[in-house]
Design an enzyme around this catalytic site. Structure first.
Site, mmCIF file in Angstrom:
data_model
loop_
_atom_site.group_PDB
_atom_site.id
_atom_site.type_symbol
_atom_site.label_atom_id
_atom_site.label_comp_id
_atom_site.label_asym_id
_atom_site.label_seq_id
_atom_site.Cartn_x
_atom_site.Cartn_y
_atom_site.Cartn_z
ATOM 1 N N GLY A 98 0.848 -1.186 0.000
ATOM 2 C CA GLY A 98 0.000 0.000 0.000
ATOM 3 C C GLY A 98 0.883 1.234 0.000
ATOM 4 O O GLY A 98 2.002 1.212 -0.500
ATOM 5 N N CYS A 99 0.402 2.300 0.595
ATOM 6 C CA CYS A 99 1.150 3.557 0.635
ATOM 7 C C CYS A 99 2.521 3.341 1.254
ATOM 8 O O CYS A 99 2.643 2.802 2.356
ATOM 9 C CB CYS A 99 0.373 4.601 1.426
ATOM 10 N N LEU A 100 3.552 3.768 0.556
ATOM 11 C CA LEU A 100 4.923 3.488 0.982
ATOM 12 C C LEU A 100 5.348 4.236 2.230
ATOM 13 O O LEU A 100 6.272 3.817 2.916
ATOM 14 C CB LEU A 100 5.899 3.743 -0.162
ATOM 15 N N ASP A 132 -6.310 3.928 0.453
ATOM 16 C CA ASP A 132 -5.524 4.022 -0.779
ATOM 17 C C ASP A 132 -5.997 2.957 -1.764
ATOM 18 O O ASP A 132 -5.879 1.766 -1.497
ATOM 19 C CB ASP A 132 -4.035 3.837 -0.483
#
Length: 185
Positions: free
Chosen positions: A22-24, A96
């Site tokens: 997902g979002c880094l 996200d």
């Protein structure tokens, strides 16, 4: 040696794997405190272009993870990844949504990919047995074809801007689980 140089020049006791969850921002913040993880770098895996300034090109947000295999294994890293993701969700983690937020393991080391596939299969079987279900874990496991570091503003984002955690899919108590251990030792 600078941090950037050390991410490209490895010793025999260092290996690199690319982890998408997902979002880094949150993935990097979580991974960097795990014992055996030596360095992390936010970036993009398996896109087509070599620039962050182009339209979406198929990449997955990921974290380049340099680790000491004498301290932590590929299997351990996958178990840690599963702590912070919904392993059944396709192209979404928390709020996200989109292909770039897919989950995955990428490496140019074939052994890493084989270990990852075996581990994921074991975890899937264990979870299905425990939950009396038949669900498929959807982490992709692929050879690394391309990696581009994210722009500087995305490196260690949640360390530098902790209030941005509100954008993160990982609960705060989980996000800093290993940071607490690292700072207490």
């Amino acid at each position: 040696m600078t941090k950037k140089e050390s991410l490209t020049e490895q010793t025999a006791s260092e290996e690199t794997i690319y982890i998408a969850g997902g979002c880094l921002w949150g993935v990097q913040e979580f991974l960097k405190y795990i014992p055996g993880v030596l360095e992390t770098q936010a970036g993009r895996a398996n896109g087509i272009t070599k620039s962050t300034k182009t339209p979406y090109d198929g990449f997955a947000e990921c974290v380049k993870t340099v680790f000491d295999p004498k301290v932590i294994s590929v299997e351990d890293l996958i178990h840690h990844l599963i702590e912070i993701i919904d392993p059944y969700s396709i192209n979404q983690q928390g709020n996200d949504v989109g292909e770039k937020y897919r989950t995955g393991i990428y490496s140019d080391n074939q052994s890493h990919l084989l270990q990852a596939k075996k581990c994921i299969q074991k975890v899937e079987e264990k979870l299905n047995h425990k939950n009396k279900s038949i669900k498929k874990i959807v982490l992709e496991v692929l050879p690394l074809t391309n990696f581009i570091p994210s722009d500087e503003e995305h490196q260690d984002r949640l360390t530098l801007h902790p209030n941005d955690h509100s954008y993160c899919h990982i609960p705060l108590e989980v996000l800093h689980k290993y940071k607490k251990i690292a700072t207490n030792s």
